[in-house]
Write an enzyme that holds these catalytic residues in place. Structure first.
Site, PDB file in Angstrom:
ATOM      1  N   SER A 139       0.707  -1.177  -0.273  1.00 40.86           N
ATOM      2  CA  SER A 139      -0.231  -0.014  -0.079  1.00 40.86           C
ATOM      3  C   SER A 139       0.940   1.300   0.103  1.00 40.86           C
ATOM      4  O   SER A 139       1.863   1.119   0.641  1.00 40.86           O
ATOM      5  CB  SER A 139      -0.927  -0.107   1.315  1.00 40.86           C
ATOM      6  OG  SER A 139      -1.428   1.132   1.462  1.00 40.86           O
ATOM      7  N   TYR A 152      -2.199  -1.264   9.837  1.00 40.76           N
ATOM      8  CA  TYR A 152      -2.224  -1.486   8.427  1.00 40.76           C
ATOM      9  C   TYR A 152      -0.832  -1.351   7.786  1.00 40.76           C
ATOM     10  O   TYR A 152      -0.190  -2.188   7.188  1.00 40.76           O
ATOM     11  CB  TYR A 152      -3.286  -0.912   7.790  1.00 40.76           C
ATOM     12  CG  TYR A 152      -3.519  -1.364   6.284  1.00 40.76           C
ATOM     13  CD1 TYR A 152      -3.751  -2.649   6.057  1.00 40.76           C
ATOM     14  CD2 TYR A 152      -3.018  -0.351   5.372  1.00 40.76           C
ATOM     15  CE1 TYR A 152      -4.112  -2.901   4.549  1.00 40.76           C
ATOM     16  CE2 TYR A 152      -3.165  -0.608   3.948  1.00 40.76           C
ATOM     17  CZ  TYR A 152      -3.835  -1.941   3.814  1.00 40.76           C
ATOM     18  OH  TYR A 152      -3.893  -2.223   2.253  1.00 40.76           O
TER      19      TYR A 152
END
Length: 244
Positions: A139, A152
């Site tokens: 990401s 995350y």
């Protein structure tokens, strides 16, 4: 169909994984859709691959469960004769400021996103045929450093580290290992739990002034899966210019 390439796509029942599976179907791949629990979505993803021109089956597997993942690879080999490409797109993204982070939730994020990558990649490197490609999904949040994403982003930073090391561990084999790191992309995972105001603000951040679409990311995955043989050990940030 001896020249048919075979791909396993984890997280293949929704979002970027599902779009990547359909995109590989357009290239004539046989695709194994790995999914966590939603069989109806997985069955729809199979139909999308078939409509695109490929073959597909769906196999349920918790990516953090090494026995289930090994069985998924076994199923791919039984159905299609081998594995050429692995796209590891499974992931979860609960949001919380670090000070308020529920550590049980953190453990779950680590289990799926980080342990799951280790487990899937371990099977991939044991099984991928010559000319193969392993594509992890990270990401751009590892660069954007957005508040609320510490758990995350920590796991995705780990995914990027694993990718770079694994490419070097595969010296002497004709197998590439890369990571795609999408920016904000219009998937259910992105929209979940966000106010419209936050969505609007994030949408305007890239110079292109839009969210990424799953198809934008799937195109990069298809490139890494097939023609991009000289790209190896890289993290490709795909975010429309939001981050370096």
């Amino acid at each position: 169909m001896s020249n048919e390439r075979v791909a396993i796509v984890t997280g293949g029942s929704s979002g970027i994984g599902r779009e990547a599976a359909a995109r590989l179907g357009r290239e004539g791949y046989a695709v194994v859709i790995g999914y966590a629990g939603n069989q109806a979505n997985a069955d729809e993803a199979v139909k999308e691959v078939e409509q695109a021109g490929g073959r597909a089956i769906a196999v349920q597997a918790d990516v953090a469960d090494e026995t289930a993942v090994a069985a998924m690879f076994d199923r791919a080999e039984q159905a299609y004769g081998g594995v050429d490409v692995v796209v590891n797109a499974a992931g979860i993204m609960p949001l919380s400021p670090l000070a308020e982070l529920d550590l049980d939730v953190f453990d779950r994020v680590v289990r799926t996103n980080l342990r799951g990558t280790i487990v899937v990649d371990q099977q991939a490197v044991r099984r991928l045929r010559s000319g193969g490609a392993l594509i992890n999904v990270s990401s751009s949040l590892t660069k954007l450093a957005r508040p609320g994403y510490s758990a995350y982003s920590a796991t995705k930073g780990g995914v990027e580290a694993i990718t770079l090391i694994l490419a070097r561990e595969l010296r002497g084999r004709d197998v590439t290992v890369n990571t795609v790191a999408p920016g904000p992309t219009a998937t259910p995972l992105f929209f979940e739990g966000k106010s419209q105001e936050l969505i609007d603000r994030i949408t305007t951040e890239p110079p292109l002034e839009r969210l990424g679409e799953p198809a934008d990311i799937a195109e990069i995955i298809a490139f890494l899966a097939g023609p991009a043989r000289w790209i190896n050990g890289q993290v490709i940030y795909a975010n429309g210019g939001s981050a370096a």
